[in-house]
Design an enzyme around this catalytic site. Structure first.
Site, PDB file in Angstrom:
ATOM      1  N   ALA A   1       0.810  -1.206   0.014  1.00  0.00           N
ATOM      2  CA  ALA A   1      -0.109   0.009   0.084  1.00  0.00           C
ATOM      3  C   ALA A   1       0.789   1.369  -0.052  1.00  0.00           C
ATOM      4  O   ALA A   1       0.446   2.134  -0.566  1.00  0.00           O
ATOM      5  CB  ALA A   1      -0.829   0.119   1.360  1.00  0.00           C
TER       6      ALA A   1
ATOM      7  N   HIS B   1      -3.499  -9.851  -4.293  1.00  0.00           N
ATOM      8  CA  HIS B   1      -4.852  -9.774  -4.099  1.00  0.00           C
ATOM      9  C   HIS B   1      -5.710  -9.425  -4.987  1.00  0.00           C
ATOM     10  O   HIS B   1      -6.773  -8.753  -4.739  1.00  0.00           O
ATOM     11  CB  HIS B   1      -4.569  -8.583  -3.070  1.00  0.00           C
ATOM     12  CG  HIS B   1      -3.812  -9.170  -1.703  1.00  0.00           C
ATOM     13  ND1 HIS B   1      -3.377  -8.426  -0.832  1.00  0.00           N
ATOM     14  CD2 HIS B   1      -3.511 -10.144  -1.228  1.00  0.00           C
ATOM     15  CE1 HIS B   1      -2.856  -8.945   0.267  1.00  0.00           C
ATOM     16  NE2 HIS B   1      -2.917 -10.197   0.039  1.00  0.00           N
TER      17      HIS B   1
END
Ligand SMILES: [Zn+2]
Length: 248
Positions: free
Chosen positions: A27, A123
């Site tokens: 992130a 993901h």
């Protein structure tokens, strides 16, 4: 010498000696593109809400309206974000054969937008979605269009089943990209970790598969002591230096 310059020089040296280098991003690489890190201390979304109750497969099945109302507005923001310096330099590094590709925890698709070709999105991503009834594939924009037209949850045009994004939700099995990433890591001599605290599985085990590591993360990680080079800085600043040293 300037600290960042020194770190970038050391990294460039490791890259030149390495027979196989990969990047692993989380992130923290996308915060400079305006996407918040939902796990960051104090401000992260997952500090306030339990991800299992908001972004899990059972949440989608038990309350699809709430699932979409909670998740889709931020996913729309991801889909509209633009790559930053770090994404662009990594794409150039692949083009110039300094790295083989990028393993990412992010679903924002920014590495592909920046031009990276070998990207393993462990993901999942937000380019497509699929029907939970008949498995028909749709462009993600179809779910967005329906949501914005007030159709919540978005539905399959063929069978009326609920659409789900091609992201890995909590309780979902591992993605095929995860297994391909493990294959790609075979014989990895250098792993450049960017913007990941390496706490979330499945990537938390990946550092053990590389011979050496460089870690660029705003906060310390549990792997810092094992890394050849560590810097706690913004990804963009580091990659600007690295790009000038690699002359790309
Ligand atoms: Zn269907």
């Amino acid at each position: 010498m300037d600290f960042l310059r020194e770190i970038a020089l050391k990294t460039a040296d490791l890259i030149k000696r390495s027979g196989k280098t990969l990047a692993l991003t989380g992130a923290g690489i996308s915060t400079e593109s305006g996407i918040p890190d939902y796990r960051s201390k104090g401000t992260g979304l997952w500090e306030k809400y339990d991800p299992m109750s908001k972004a899990s497969l059972s949440a989608l099945i038990s309350d699809p309206v709430e699932f979409y109302n909670f998740n889709l507005p931020r996913w729309i923001k991801y889909a509209n974000a633009e790559p930053n310096t770090a994404h662009r330099v990594l794409a150039k590094m692949e083009e110039k054969n300094f790295i083989r590709g990028v393993i990412t925890q992010n679903i924002d698709g920014l590495h592909i937008k920046a031009g990276s070709r070998n990207v393993w999105e462990v993901h999942g991503h937000l380019r497509t979605c699929r029907c939970m009834g008949c498995n028909h594939k749709y462009d993600f924009s179809e779910a967005v269009r329906q949501f914005e037209d007030g159709i919540v949850p978005p539905k399959c045009k063929t069978c009326g089943g609920i659409l789900r994004p091609d992201v890995v939700l909590f309780e979902d099995p591992m993605s095929s990209d995860y297994y391909r990433a493990l294959e790609a890591l075979e014989g990895c001599e250098l792993l450049i970790v960017v913007g990941s605290s390496l706490q979330v599985y499945p990537v938390a085990d990946m550092p053990y598969l590389a011979r050496q590591m460089v870690i660029i993360n705003k906060e310390p990680t549990t792997f810092d002591s094992r890394a050849a080079v560590t810097a706690h800085c913004k990804a963009g600043e580091f990659f600007e230096e690295l790009a000038s040293i690699l002359k790309i």
